[in-house]
Design a protein around this motif. Structure first.
Motif, PDB file in Angstrom:
ATOM      1  N   PRO A   1       0.829  -1.205   0.000  1.00 47.04           N
ATOM      2  CA  PRO A   1       0.000   0.000   0.000  1.00 47.04           C
ATOM      3  C   PRO A   1       0.868   1.262   0.000  1.00 47.04           C
ATOM      4  N   LEU A   2       0.382   2.279  -0.730  1.00 45.69           N
ATOM      5  CA  LEU A   2       1.090   3.555  -0.791  1.00 45.69           C
ATOM      6  C   LEU A   2       0.147   4.694  -0.424  1.00 45.69           C
ATOM      7  N   SER A   3       0.715   5.703   0.213  1.00 41.90           N
ATOM      8  CA  SER A   3      -0.062   6.915   0.488  1.00 41.90           C
ATOM      9  C   SER A   3      -0.217   7.711  -0.795  1.00 41.90           C
ATOM     10  N   GLY A   4      -1.078   8.710  -0.751  1.00 41.89           N
ATOM     11  CA  GLY A   4      -1.301   9.534  -1.933  1.00 41.89           C
ATOM     12  C   GLY A   4      -0.037  10.196  -2.421  1.00 41.89           C
ATOM     13  N   SER A   5       0.756  10.771  -1.503  1.00 42.82           N
ATOM     14  CA  SER A   5       1.995  11.441  -1.906  1.00 42.82           C
ATOM     15  C   SER A   5       3.007  10.431  -2.441  1.00 42.82           C
ATOM     16  N   ALA A   6       3.026   9.218  -1.853  1.00 50.37           N
ATOM     17  CA  ALA A   6       3.945   8.191  -2.352  1.00 50.37           C
ATOM     18  C   ALA A   6       3.554   7.749  -3.757  1.00 50.37           C
ATOM     19  N   VAL A   7       2.254   7.694  -4.047  1.00 51.80           N
ATOM     20  CA  VAL A   7       1.786   7.354  -5.386  1.00 51.80           C
ATOM     21  C   VAL A   7       2.248   8.423  -6.370  1.00 51.80           C
ATOM     22  N   GLU A   8       2.135   9.690  -5.957  1.00 51.96           N
ATOM     23  CA  GLU A   8       2.572  10.781  -6.833  1.00 51.96           C
ATOM     24  C   GLU A   8       4.050  10.622  -7.190  1.00 51.96           C
ATOM     25  N   THR A   9       4.866  10.294  -6.180  1.00 53.31           N
ATOM     26  CA  THR A   9       6.310  10.136  -6.402  1.00 53.31           C
ATOM     27  C   THR A   9       6.594   8.936  -7.300  1.00 53.31           C
ATOM     28  N   ALA A  10       5.914   7.801  -7.043  1.00 54.71           N
ATOM     29  CA  ALA A  10       6.176   6.570  -7.796  1.00 54.71           C
ATOM     30  C   ALA A  10       5.712   6.681  -9.245  1.00 54.71           C
ATOM     31  N   ALA A  11       4.545   7.340  -9.488  1.00 58.80           N
ATOM     32  CA  ALA A  11       3.986   7.435 -10.842  1.00 58.80           C
ATOM     33  C   ALA A  11       4.671   8.523 -11.650  1.00 58.80           C
ATOM     34  N   GLY A  12       5.068   9.635 -10.984  1.00 63.64           N
ATOM     35  CA  GLY A  12       5.691  10.744 -11.685  1.00 63.64           C
ATOM     36  C   GLY A  12       4.678  11.525 -12.506  1.00 63.64           C
ATOM     37  N   GLY A  13       5.147  12.606 -13.109  1.00 64.87           N
ATOM     38  CA  GLY A  13       4.274  13.426 -13.931  1.00 64.87           C
ATOM     39  C   GLY A  13       3.494  14.441 -13.121  1.00 64.87           C
ATOM     40  N   ASN A  14       2.469  15.001 -13.772  1.00 61.53           N
ATOM     41  CA  ASN A  14       1.642  16.036 -13.158  1.00 61.53           C
ATOM     42  C   ASN A  14       0.903  15.464 -11.948  1.00 61.53           C
ATOM     43  N   LYS A  15       1.091  16.100 -10.781  1.00 58.39           N
ATOM     44  CA  LYS A  15       0.507  15.576  -9.543  1.00 58.39           C
ATOM     45  C   LYS A  15      -1.019  15.605  -9.564  1.00 58.39           C
ATOM     46  N   ALA A  16      -1.581  16.663 -10.116  1.00 57.27           N
ATOM     47  CA  ALA A  16      -3.041  16.761 -10.161  1.00 57.27           C
ATOM     48  C   ALA A  16      -3.628  15.632 -11.010  1.00 57.27           C
ATOM     49  N   ARG A  17      -2.972  15.310 -12.141  1.00 55.94           N
ATOM     50  CA  ARG A  17      -3.472  14.232 -12.998  1.00 55.94           C
ATOM     51  C   ARG A  17      -3.299  12.879 -12.331  1.00 55.94           C
ATOM     52  N   VAL A  18      -2.208  12.715 -11.560  1.00 54.97           N
ATOM     53  CA  VAL A  18      -2.014  11.454 -10.837  1.00 54.97           C
ATOM     54  C   VAL A  18      -3.110  11.272  -9.804  1.00 54.97           C
ATOM     55  N   GLN A  19      -3.445  12.334  -9.068  1.00 55.48           N
ATOM     56  CA  GLN A  19      -4.495  12.232  -8.051  1.00 55.48           C
ATOM     57  C   GLN A  19      -5.853  11.953  -8.696  1.00 55.48           C
ATOM     58  N   ALA A  20      -6.111  12.590  -9.855  1.00 58.63           N
ATOM     59  CA  ALA A  20      -7.376  12.335 -10.555  1.00 58.63           C
ATOM     60  C   ALA A  20      -7.447  10.881 -11.025  1.00 58.63           C
ATOM     61  N   ALA A  21      -6.330  10.368 -11.551  1.00 61.01           N
ATOM     62  CA  ALA A  21      -6.301   8.979 -12.010  1.00 61.01           C
ATOM     63  C   ALA A  21      -6.472   8.026 -10.835  1.00 61.01           C
ATOM     64  N   LEU A  22      -5.848   8.337  -9.693  1.00 53.87           N
ATOM     65  CA  LEU A  22      -5.958   7.492  -8.508  1.00 53.87           C
ATOM     66  C   LEU A  22      -7.401   7.438  -8.026  1.00 53.87           C
ATOM     67  N   ALA A  23      -8.075   8.591  -8.019  1.00 53.39           N
ATOM     68  CA  ALA A  23      -9.482   8.635  -7.604  1.00 53.39           C
ATOM     69  C   ALA A  23     -10.352   7.810  -8.548  1.00 53.39           C
ATOM     70  N   ALA A  24     -10.048   7.884  -9.860  1.00 56.29           N
ATOM     71  CA  ALA A  24     -10.817   7.117 -10.834  1.00 56.29           C
ATOM     72  C   ALA A  24     -10.619   5.621 -10.640  1.00 56.29           C
TER      73      ALA A  24
END
Length: 611
Positions: A556-579
């Motif tokens: 399991p990863l936290s939201g910020s850890a997902v942002e770091t692991a996925a890379g790219g635009n943080k807002a788009r990563v959070q939107a993709a994670l929510a989806a």
């Protein structure tokens, strides 16, 4: 002459015009032109001390007229040349409109090759102004298979016409100027001539004031005949024996024309009276429909073809579609549906513009197991090589009325549009095509299944490629077919059919309705499940990137850890994670210090499939 000398002389002859060739032969034979009349020569076919042979240089030939009575055949024989050498290898024929304005030209080149210039799409009669005058004056109009024959009859003092394209193009021409005319059609003595004569009969029988057929008694065509005899010796003939189908087509053509004329006349009368009756804008009587709905004798429309186990895909009597890329198996879906209908004892019409009879039948018989005898009885396979015309429309209507198919497949829409000369991106041209072949099949009560290509991935992936009129014309259901697991005849896999449109609301947009499955060599339509597929979501690539980051982490990863692991635009990563959470691909739980921890439970792939 030696062989090289003869070859050089023969090549020079081929480059000459017909007039030059005749003059050269006259001079070589000792004939001389009259000093005061340079177009008159000593005739080589008889003893001619006072030049009596008139030699005229016409546009596509040389005309020979001996005032002593020698025929062109006799003169040509005396000159040592064939009758065919009286014609130019090259000629230009100009087609005009009714006012005499040039519209297009047909150039005849050596080897009987023809090239059109100008408005090549125009389909009109040759020598149209002369034809219109002759019809108005009640004179006979001669109908022939080529421009050369028209000129031959004009030399004989007659009015004649034809159309560009040869014997196989007559059904495309506007023949209305010949309505009410006295027509004599001269057919060539070959199979193409018989086919042409039948087309003439289909289009002019009952429209012309009189219609008779004649054939050359000398040579193959009217030009050959007129070189040695007159029009009065042409032999009267009857076109080849008509089959019941031929007669049905001819009757259908006459019925269509009579119907059009009756509708037009009624529309004029109704318009004068200030009403809309007799037109396509007349009010529809709703009483029977309302009573049927109230009494339960009329049901809400539902799909009844393309059985996949939990339901059906396609609506009878309506236009349906399946689109996807070239590897999605659209043709398999159509053929499985066709096999189901044949098994019910129904007739299927397959309009194939992309394959061959061998390819389609091999799939039905060898892969889907349909009995060859059943295919022979119940499959009507069409491989058209020309657009629909009035005659071919009548033939198709007669065929549909006779066979009453439950399913008509068009493979593919893009090729059908191209054959019709319609731009797939032009709304009005696409709409006109849908009022031809698809509408004819619907009027016969069939379910129409159009196979088409999909747009590139994006927010319009649920639409077929090209004009939006394709989607608007669907009156049943349309599906996007997309590969979920690559498959072949010997490789298990599947493609899903996602609802792109259901006019009657039986399936919601984006619903994964069914699957084309290949399993153990068996190809079938089967249930797919109920999960919705977000094929049009532009965040699919982001969602896959986030999915892969969680999968690689293995924890399991936290939201910020997902942002770091996925890379790219943080807002788009959070939107993709929510989806992904919404899709059920990722679960969320509370971790240390109340952090939201994300766990991947089902990988997501950018093609929109939740595997």
């Amino acid at each position: 002459m030696t062989d090289p000398d003869f070859e050089a002389w023969d090549a020079a002859q081929a480059e000459m015009t017909a007039h030059e060739r005749v003059v050269e032969a006259l001079e070589r034979g000792g004939s001389r032109a009259d000093e005061g009349r340079p177009d008159f020569w000593n005739c080589p076919a008889h003893e001619d001390r006072n030049p009596s042979l008139h030699v005229e240089d016409a546009p596509d030939r040389v005309l020979l007229h001996c005032f002593a009575g020698c025929s062109q055949e006799a003169v040509a024989g005396a000159l040592g040349i064939g009758l065919g050498q009286l014609f130019n290898e090259r000629a230009t024929y100009t087609y005009t409109d009714a006012d005499g304005t040039p519209v297009k030209s047909v150039k005849r080149l050596p080897g009987k090759k023809f090239v059109q210039t100008g408005d090549t799409a125009a389909v009109l009669l040759y020598r149209l102004p002369a034809v219109l005058r002759a019809v108005a004056e009640g004179r006979t109009v001669w109908l022939v298979e080529g421009e050369k024959d028209v000129h031959s009859l004009e030399v004989a003092g007659e009015v004649a016409t034809t159309c560009s394209g040869g014997a196989n193009a007559w059904h495309k021409v506007d023949v209305s100027p010949l309505y009410g005319a006295h027509v004599v059609a001269v057919l060539d003595a070959d199979e193409a001539g018989q086919k042409w004569a039948n087309q003439v009969l289909d289009t002019l029988d009952g429209q012309a004031a009189s219609l008779t057929f004649r054939q050359a008694a000398h040579g193959k065509d009217v030009t050959d005949h007129l070189l040695v005899a007159g029009t009065d010796t042409l032999v009267e003939v009857t076109p080849a024996e008509r089959t019941p189908h031929d007669l049905a087509v001819a009757g259908e053509v006459r019925r269509l024309r009579a119907q059009q004329e009756a509708r037009a006349a009624l529309a004029v009368e109704e318009a004068r009276a200030g009403r809309l009756g007799g037109t396509g804008w007349s009010p529809v009587d709703l009483r029977d429909v309302l009573v049927g709905l109230r009494d339960g004798t009329i049901d809400r429309p539902a799909p009844t073809l393309g059985d996949f186990g939990d339901g059906c895909l396609f609506y009878a009597g309506r236009i349906n579609g399946v689109h996807g890329d070239s590897t999605a198996g659209k043709t398999w879906t159509a053929l499985v549906t066709a096999a189901q209908e044949i098994a019910k004892g129904e007739t299927v019409v397959y309009v194939d513009l992309e394959d061959s009879a061998e390819g389609a039948l091999a799939r039905l018989v060898l892969d889907l197991g349909v009995e060859p005898d059943d295919v022979a009885k119940r499959l009507v396979y069409l491989r058209p090589d020309e657009p629909l015309t009035l005659v071919s429309t009548a033939a198709l209507r007669a065929l549909l009325a006779e066979r009453r198919p439950s399913l008509v497949v068009v493979d593919s829409t893009g090729e059908a549009l191209a054959q019709a000369g319609a731009n797939p991106n032009a709304d009005d041209e696409v709409a006109r095509w849908f009022r031809t072949l698809p509408l004819l099949a619907v009027e016969a009560g069939a379910a129409v299944l159009l196979l088409d290509h999909a747009t590139k991935a994006g927010d319009k992936e649920l639409w077929p490629i090209g004009s939006q009129r394709k989607r608007a014309a669907i009156t049943g259901a349309a599906y996007l077919q997309k590969v979920a697991a690559p498959f072949g005849r010997d490789q298990d896999g599947r493609a899903v059919l996602v609802c792109a449109k259901d006019r009657h609301g039986n399936y919601p947009l984006g619903h994964r309705v069914a699957a084309l499955r290949v399993q153990g060599g068996v190809i079938s339509l089967a249930p797919e499940g109920t999960a919705a597929a977000d094929f049009g979501d532009k965040t699919n690539a982001d969602k896959e990137r986030v999915s892969r980051a969680l999968e690689a982490a293995g924890r399991p990863l936290s939201g910020s850890a997902v942002e770091t692991a996925a890379g790219g635009n943080k807002a788009r990563v959070q939107a993709a994670l929510a989806a992904l959470v919404k899709d059920g691909c990722v679960t969320v739980a509370t971790g240390e210090r109340n952090a939201k921890m994300h766990t991947l439970v089902r990988p997501f792939h950018a093609d929109g499939l939740l595997l």
